[in-house]
Design a protein around this motif. Sequence first.
Motif, PDB file in Angstrom:
ATOM      1  N   ASN A 148      42.633  30.282  31.743  1.00 26.74           N
ATOM      2  CA  ASN A 148      43.487  30.209  30.556  1.00 26.74           C
ATOM      3  C   ASN A 148      44.748  31.057  30.696  1.00 26.74           C
ATOM      4  OD1 ASN A 148      44.031  29.641  27.605  1.00 26.74           O
ATOM      5  ND2 ASN A 148      43.840  31.877  27.567  1.00 26.74           N
ATOM      6  N   HIS A 149      44.646  32.138  31.463  1.00 24.75           N
ATOM      7  CA  HIS A 149      45.773  33.071  31.533  1.00 24.75           C
ATOM      8  C   HIS A 149      45.820  33.761  32.888  1.00 24.75           C
ATOM      9  CE1 HIS A 149      42.235  34.812  29.320  1.00 24.75           C
ATOM     10  NE2 HIS A 149      42.225  35.544  30.407  1.00 24.75           N
ATOM     11  N   THR A 150      46.938  34.424  33.156  1.00 23.63           N
ATOM     12  CA  THR A 150      47.005  35.301  34.331  1.00 23.63           C
ATOM     13  C   THR A 150      47.321  36.703  33.834  1.00 23.63           C
ATOM     14  OG1 THR A 150      49.385  35.269  34.739  1.00 23.63           O
ATOM     15  CG2 THR A 150      48.122  33.425  35.645  1.00 23.63           C
TER      16      THR A 150
ATOM     17  N   SER B 191      33.793  48.273  23.318  1.00 22.81           N
ATOM     18  CA  SER B 191      32.368  48.636  23.295  1.00 22.81           C
ATOM     19  C   SER B 191      31.510  47.721  24.168  1.00 22.81           C
ATOM     20  CB  SER B 191      31.833  48.674  21.861  1.00 22.81           C
ATOM     21  OG  SER B 191      32.118  47.471  21.194  1.00 22.81           O
ATOM     22  N   ARG B 192      32.101  46.668  24.759  1.00 16.84           N
ATOM     23  CA  ARG B 192      31.304  45.851  25.676  1.00 16.84           C
ATOM     24  C   ARG B 192      30.857  46.668  26.889  1.00 16.84           C
ATOM     25  NH1 ARG B 192      35.174  40.740  26.412  1.00 16.84           N
ATOM     26  NH2 ARG B 192      36.650  42.466  26.621  1.00 16.84           N
ATOM     27  N   TYR B 193      31.579  47.793  27.141  1.00 19.12           N
ATOM     28  CA  TYR B 193      31.155  48.648  28.263  1.00 19.12           C
ATOM     29  C   TYR B 193      29.829  49.344  27.993  1.00 19.12           C
ATOM     30  CZ  TYR B 193      35.427  47.517  30.631  1.00 19.12           C
ATOM     31  OH  TYR B 193      36.419  46.813  31.256  1.00 19.12           O
TER      32      TYR B 193
ATOM     33  N   CYS C 124      24.645  38.956  28.082  1.00 16.03           N
ATOM     34  CA  CYS C 124      25.583  38.772  29.185  1.00 16.03           C
ATOM     35  C   CYS C 124      26.588  39.915  29.068  1.00 16.03           C
ATOM     36  CB  CYS C 124      26.248  37.397  29.116  1.00 16.03           C
ATOM     37  SG  CYS C 124      27.427  37.225  27.770  1.00 16.03           S
ATOM     38  N   HIS C 125      27.692  39.821  29.792  1.00 14.98           N
ATOM     39  CA  HIS C 125      28.663  40.913  29.800  1.00 14.98           C
ATOM     40  C   HIS C 125      29.428  41.001  28.476  1.00 14.98           C
ATOM     41  CE1 HIS C 125      30.950  37.347  30.446  1.00 14.98           C
ATOM     42  NE2 HIS C 125      32.086  38.011  30.320  1.00 14.98           N
ATOM     43  N   ASP C 126      29.377  39.942  27.664  1.00 15.70           N
ATOM     44  CA  ASP C 126      30.145  39.941  26.417  1.00 15.70           C
ATOM     45  C   ASP C 126      29.285  40.371  25.235  1.00 15.70           C
ATOM     46  OD1 ASP C 126      32.750  39.389  27.190  1.00 15.70           O
ATOM     47  OD2 ASP C 126      32.399  37.225  27.279  1.00 15.70           O
ATOM     48  N   ASP C 127      29.964  40.497  24.099  1.00 18.38           N
ATOM     49  CA  ASP C 127      29.315  40.835  22.838  1.00 18.38           C
ATOM     50  C   ASP C 127      28.489  39.640  22.336  1.00 18.38           C
ATOM     51  OD1 ASP C 127      32.198  39.980  22.848  1.00 18.38           O
ATOM     52  OD2 ASP C 127      31.538  39.277  20.887  1.00 18.38           O
TER      53      ASP C 127
ATOM     54  N   LEU D 182      31.463  27.390  39.732  1.00 17.50           N
ATOM     55  CA  LEU D 182      32.647  28.084  39.224  1.00 17.50           C
ATOM     56  C   LEU D 182      32.586  28.081  37.705  1.00 17.50           C
ATOM     57  CD1 LEU D 182      34.954  26.798  41.968  1.00 17.50           C
ATOM     58  CD2 LEU D 182      34.584  29.207  41.449  1.00 17.50           C
ATOM     59  N   ARG D 183      32.754  29.269  37.167  1.00 19.57           N
ATOM     60  CA  ARG D 183      32.661  29.429  35.705  1.00 19.57           C
ATOM     61  C   ARG D 183      34.050  29.285  35.106  1.00 19.57           C
ATOM     62  NH1 ARG D 183      33.682  33.665  32.120  1.00 19.57           N
ATOM     63  NH2 ARG D 183      32.237  34.011  30.424  1.00 19.57           N
ATOM     64  N   LEU D 184      34.233  28.235  34.319  1.00 20.55           N
ATOM     65  CA  LEU D 184      35.535  27.971  33.713  1.00 20.55           C
ATOM     66  C   LEU D 184      35.684  28.855  32.485  1.00 20.55           C
ATOM     67  CD1 LEU D 184      35.552  24.078  34.042  1.00 20.55           C
ATOM     68  CD2 LEU D 184      36.458  25.787  35.651  1.00 20.55           C
ATOM     69  N   ASP D 185      36.329  29.989  32.705  1.00 18.15           N
ATOM     70  CA  ASP D 185      36.449  31.001  31.659  1.00 18.15           C
ATOM     71  C   ASP D 185      37.309  30.484  30.505  1.00 18.15           C
ATOM     72  OD1 ASP D 185      36.206  33.797  30.719  1.00 18.15           O
ATOM     73  OD2 ASP D 185      38.368  33.822  31.041  1.00 18.15           O
ATOM     74  N   ALA D 186      36.846  30.681  29.297  1.00 13.12           N
ATOM     75  CA  ALA D 186      37.623  30.393  28.078  1.00 13.12           C
ATOM     76  C   ALA D 186      38.218  28.981  28.067  1.00 13.12           C
ATOM     77  CB  ALA D 186      38.730  31.445  27.923  1.00 13.12           C
TER      78      ALA D 186
ATOM     79  N   SER E  71      42.877  45.253  32.894  1.00 12.78           N
ATOM     80  CA  SER E  71      42.112  44.282  33.681  1.00 12.78           C
ATOM     81  C   SER E  71      41.147  43.456  32.827  1.00 12.78           C
ATOM     82  CB  SER E  71      41.373  45.020  34.794  1.00 12.78           C
ATOM     83  OG  SER E  71      40.000  45.020  34.569  1.00 12.78           O
ATOM     84  N   ASP E  72      40.784  43.916  31.625  1.00 13.20           N
ATOM     85  CA  ASP E  72      39.792  43.231  30.800  1.00 13.20           C
ATOM     86  C   ASP E  72      38.558  42.888  31.646  1.00 13.20           C
ATOM     87  OD1 ASP E  72      38.454  41.924  28.757  1.00 13.20           O
ATOM     88  OD2 ASP E  72      39.574  40.051  28.998  1.00 13.20           O
ATOM     89  N   GLY E  73      38.052  43.909  32.317  1.00  9.90           N
ATOM     90  CA  GLY E  73      36.863  43.709  33.145  1.00  9.90           C
ATOM     91  C   GLY E  73      37.080  42.691  34.246  1.00  9.90           C
TER      92      GLY E  73
ATOM     93  N   GLY F 212      30.833  25.784  32.142  1.00 16.06           N
ATOM     94  CA  GLY F 212      31.863  25.958  31.123  1.00 16.06           C
ATOM     95  C   GLY F 212      31.528  27.125  30.209  1.00 16.06           C
ATOM     96  N   GLU F 213      32.502  28.013  30.024  1.00 17.36           N
ATOM     97  CA  GLU F 213      32.282  29.082  29.040  1.00 17.36           C
ATOM     98  C   GLU F 213      32.804  28.584  27.698  1.00 17.36           C
ATOM     99  OE1 GLU F 213      33.286  33.384  27.298  1.00 17.36           O
ATOM    100  OE2 GLU F 213      34.803  32.263  28.361  1.00 17.36           O
ATOM    101  N   VAL F 214      31.903  27.998  26.921  1.00 15.67           N
ATOM    102  CA  VAL F 214      32.294  27.442  25.629  1.00 15.67           C
ATOM    103  C   VAL F 214      31.522  28.214  24.555  1.00 15.67           C
ATOM    104  CG1 VAL F 214      32.472  25.356  24.242  1.00 15.67           C
ATOM    105  CG2 VAL F 214      32.621  25.197  26.737  1.00 15.67           C
TER     106      VAL F 214
HETATM  107  C1  GLC Z   1      35.919  35.313  28.436  1.00 18.47           C
HETATM  108  C2  GLC Z   1      35.156  36.462  29.056  1.00 18.47           C
HETATM  109  C3  GLC Z   1      35.528  37.743  28.382  1.00 18.47           C
HETATM  110  C4  GLC Z   1      37.012  37.940  28.495  1.00 18.47           C
HETATM  111  C5  GLC Z   1      37.789  36.716  27.990  1.00 18.47           C
HETATM  112  C6  GLC Z   1      39.244  36.793  28.354  1.00 18.47           C
HETATM  113  O1  GLC Z   1      35.571  35.106  27.120  1.00 18.47           O
HETATM  114  O2  GLC Z   1      33.775  36.219  28.982  1.00 18.47           O
HETATM  115  O3  GLC Z   1      34.828  38.828  28.936  1.00 18.47           O
HETATM  116  O4  GLC Z   1      37.393  39.073  27.752  1.00 18.47           O
HETATM  117  O5  GLC Z   1      37.292  35.528  28.561  1.00 18.47           O
HETATM  118  O6  GLC Z   1      39.462  36.379  29.670  1.00 18.47           O
END
Ligand code: GLC
Length: 605
Positions: A156-158, A483-485, A365-368, A254-258, A113-115, A298-300
């Motif tokens: 970016n992906h499913t 380790s992000r957990y 945030c939730h990421d490294d 809406l947060r546009l991931d990646a 699930s990658d979180g 935007g998640e840039v």
């Molecule tokens: C983003 C998220 C990250 C996730 C990645 C893949 O960078 O913040 O947690 O692993 O996208 O979707």
Amino acid sequence: MKKNMEARLQECYDELKWLYCELYHNDLNAFEYFVEMLRRSYEERKPALRKQDEARLETPGWLRSNKMLGMMLYVDAFAGNLKGVEEKLPYLQECGVNYLHLMPLLKTVKGKSDGGYAVADFRSVQPELGTMEDLEHLADACREAGISLCLDFVMNHTSDEHEWAKAARAGNPIARSRYFFYDNWDIPNQYEQTVPQVFPTTAPGNFTWLDDCRQVVMTFFYPYQWDLNYANPMVFNDMTENLLFLANRGMDVLRLDAIPYIWKQLGTDCRNRPQVHTLSRMLKLACYIVCPGVALLGEVVMEPEKVAPYFGTPEKPECDILYNVTTMCTTWHTVATRDARLLRRQMEQVCSLPKDCLFQNYLRCHDDIGWGLDYPWLSQFGIGETSHKKYLNDWFTGRWPGSWSRGELYNDDPRLGDARLCGTTASLCGLEDWDQLQALSCDLMLHAWVLTQSGIPVLYSGDEIGQLNDYSYHDDPDKWDDSRYLHRGAFRWDLAELRDDPETIQGQIFQSLRQMEEIRAAHPVFRADANVWPLDAGDNNVLALRRQYGPETLTALFNFSEYPKLVTNPAPGAADLLIGETISDRTLELPRYGFRWLLQEEQDV
Ligand code: GLC
């Protein structure tokens, strides 16, 4: 003036058609489908949301207010499920939060699930967290309570278990055209020459071999996250419809991931391609037409010069909000080095951007934390990239002699020497170590610093009570290798109970934060569109910033060292907003990790 959807469509039609047809080789059928889809999405938008859209069109600056305060959290870690979050809204209001980012909650597959960032269905919620109705109910309750909701749109992906992916695996050619499928490794190997890796240790390589159908598929992130092919207009049409579906459930942001990764081109690094900007501009237009009250974040997570272009231009905006990622990691660099010069330079750059640029400011945030610093500038002091990353990682994992910080490395690739870092704010500030008072000061000073920056400050859930790292993920078979957990642990309600007790660490952090947030909300000088510039405090350990808006001028000072400092008072006669006294002294004392907010009103200046 009120505009309806058709008027907005007409207003943007030529630009939209131009962009679409340029990208999709004059595919007019696909364009017509896209426009009909926009109309359909608008038809489905409920009256309460349309009313909010109209109101926001009249007040375009709603996100820039000094009263905005965000928090991001995982639904399960915070309250079990969506109904639980709704029950806990009073707590969030007590925290002063009016912008809530819920971490991914759409359907995903356990263990892959990658979180939550591997979405198997964009229209249903993970059953453990509730239903789409629960989400909509929560959004309604938030709207009532004046809280805006933000949700990730993982575009970016499913997941490899999304229905498109399953059909593609089964050989359906239309479904395969939504992804990047290859019969052999020839083209994938060519890509590998130029495309860097996102997760070099936890998910090496950018492609995955599918043994059952004897195909290679593009997977920049994890092997179970299949990259979508946005060169196919069907993908763009359907994903935009998914985004509008979520907007229609009542999401405000809406947060546009990646987002930088969504356009792939052989021979390039497949990041920030010009086509990505065409796509993000078209997404912005789609929202403006259908749901103009909805903002795009935007998640840039890129080098500074790559970030600002995602705002687009004032005439042709793309994202409404971007993460202030460089300031975040430069802040942590300053904690480890006690040298505020790079942060000051970073501020000079951020402050010279047009005021339309709205950042989301944060510590964690939730990421490294990736160490994306301005190394060319640091090199004048003989600081090299690899050795400096090693120093920062040694400092924040407590390996450096004398360090009180307790983080863990993330994606440590010994060949590249560029590991990233995980940990909660409190643990990184040293709250697990013996000198809790020092750690507390550092933690509060850093929060004051985030609240001083222009933009939307977003707290990471748990930071308001100084929550420490959660080491239990080491024993969880689904999490141990990520380790992000470490900083995604369950919210400690037992410790939150102590928030009113000034004798406890939790009480001190919670109450001090509330005091700072209330000061921020009371003074327009903290607005995102104030004038801001850094000052020279005369001491490299001290960062100084000035903000000016209307009659108010704020001078903010931050001591990034563990020693008290005496500095020349840059604003004699100003009122110290925290202690409520006028300070006329020529010199000012800043305790270790201390800070000051000094306010002058026009008549005093
Ligand atoms: C983003 C998220 C990250 C996730 C990645 C893949 O960078 O913040 O947690 O692993 O996208 O979707």
